[in-house]
Design an enzyme around this catalytic site. Sequence first.
Site, PDB file in Angstrom:
ATOM      1  N   GLU A   1      -2.108  -5.043  -2.251  1.00 15.87           N
ATOM      2  CA  GLU A   1      -1.819  -5.803  -3.346  1.00 15.87           C
ATOM      3  C   GLU A   1      -2.305  -7.248  -2.925  1.00 15.87           C
ATOM      4  O   GLU A   1      -1.947  -7.807  -1.968  1.00 15.87           O
ATOM      5  CB  GLU A   1      -0.002  -6.087  -3.306  1.00 15.87           C
ATOM      6  CG  GLU A   1       0.402  -6.858  -4.514  1.00 15.87           C
ATOM      7  CD  GLU A   1       1.852  -7.150  -4.368  1.00 15.87           C
ATOM      8  OE1 GLU A   1       2.463  -7.307  -5.316  1.00 15.87           O
ATOM      9  OE2 GLU A   1       2.456  -7.391  -3.422  1.00 15.87           O
TER      10      GLU A   1
ATOM     11  N   ASP B   1       1.988  -4.368   0.545  1.00 17.57           N
ATOM     12  CA  ASP B   1       2.741  -5.255  -0.406  1.00 17.57           C
ATOM     13  C   ASP B   1       2.193  -6.801   0.191  1.00 17.57           C
ATOM     14  O   ASP B   1       2.405  -7.116   1.525  1.00 17.57           O
ATOM     15  CB  ASP B   1       4.250  -5.369  -0.333  1.00 17.57           C
ATOM     16  CG  ASP B   1       4.685  -6.008  -1.480  1.00 17.57           C
ATOM     17  OD1 ASP B   1       4.824  -5.655  -2.545  1.00 17.57           O
ATOM     18  OD2 ASP B   1       5.627  -7.233  -1.368  1.00 17.57           O
TER      19      ASP B   1
END
Length: 351
Positions: free
Chosen positions: A47, A10
């Site tokens: 990401e 993330d």
Amino acid sequence: MMHVDGFRFDEAPILLRTETGALAEGSSLLQAMAEDLTFNHTTFIAESWDAGGAFTLGTFARQYGWSEWNGRFRDSVRSFVKGTDGFAGDMARCIAGSSEVYRTSPRHSINFVTCHDGFSLRDLVSYNTKNNLANGEANRDGIDDNCSWNCGSEGPTTDPEIDRLRQRQMRNFVVALTVSRGTPMLLMGDEYGHTKGGNNNAWCQDGLLNYFDWDAAEEDRDGLARFVSLCLQFRADHTLLCAERFVNEKDIEWHGADGGAPDWSRSSRFVAFTLKDTARSEFLYVAFNARWEPADVRVPRADSCVWLRVADTALPPPHDFVPYNPPPAALTASGTYHMPDHSTVILCAAM
């Protein structure tokens, strides 16, 4: 013993930031991970944006061989499918595997339209604005730009026309994932049209907003869920769709609605193409009509073959997807195919 196939990072650009927060060109940690034989068969997914405003799409793939959530795919496909001007060319680049970003192989591109952050697929076609009051932050949390379209009414509706349009749009997005080079990713629950009531930041909700609704999934078994399942099986059965290389001029031919040259102008809302494997006599024709009006599309000829209608998102179940095995009964010869507004069709050529 549990086996872990890989890890998703993330807000991965933080791994490229220095002690001062500046973005560096490389990372000794990431380089060490790339060289460590322990991770030879481990998948890493980035990401490629973070809370500090970084957007490093392509960097993790090019420098370290990672896969990446393709945020450009998400934004371009959302924009085109809802009928926004200026995205026909971007839609084509996404279908072709985003070679301008990933350069070596489309397998680095994780193609997605929705994820745990943001609207679910159902909400993407049902809400123009977020509805996050339940999160306790006076609707200030969550992003405001969702590139969504409610199809004519905000939230739940009893209007059958709006509901049919929403069903078409959800299927249009699923087809976009099905026919694009790269790795498709679906959000849990999107296969049956799960709604979070327009909440696009539901991380803090431990309840029905985030739970998988098994009853709803069973109720939809012959609807969207069936369509999604058959699309994924169709993709797996056709190397033309899931090959780990970019398409080239021998593989693909782009078409306009009249069967001639494609229209890449800003006002174009139509994208169509034929994928070809001449060695196996395999041909697929796919057309997206994101216009506000129907189109009588000129279908190209395919070497003395006839076109089998596989999918048409404007048709109700079970006609929206005709299973390929046994071969579909519905045939269309070379000529025209009527496409309502905001619809997508897949045709397969057969001898």
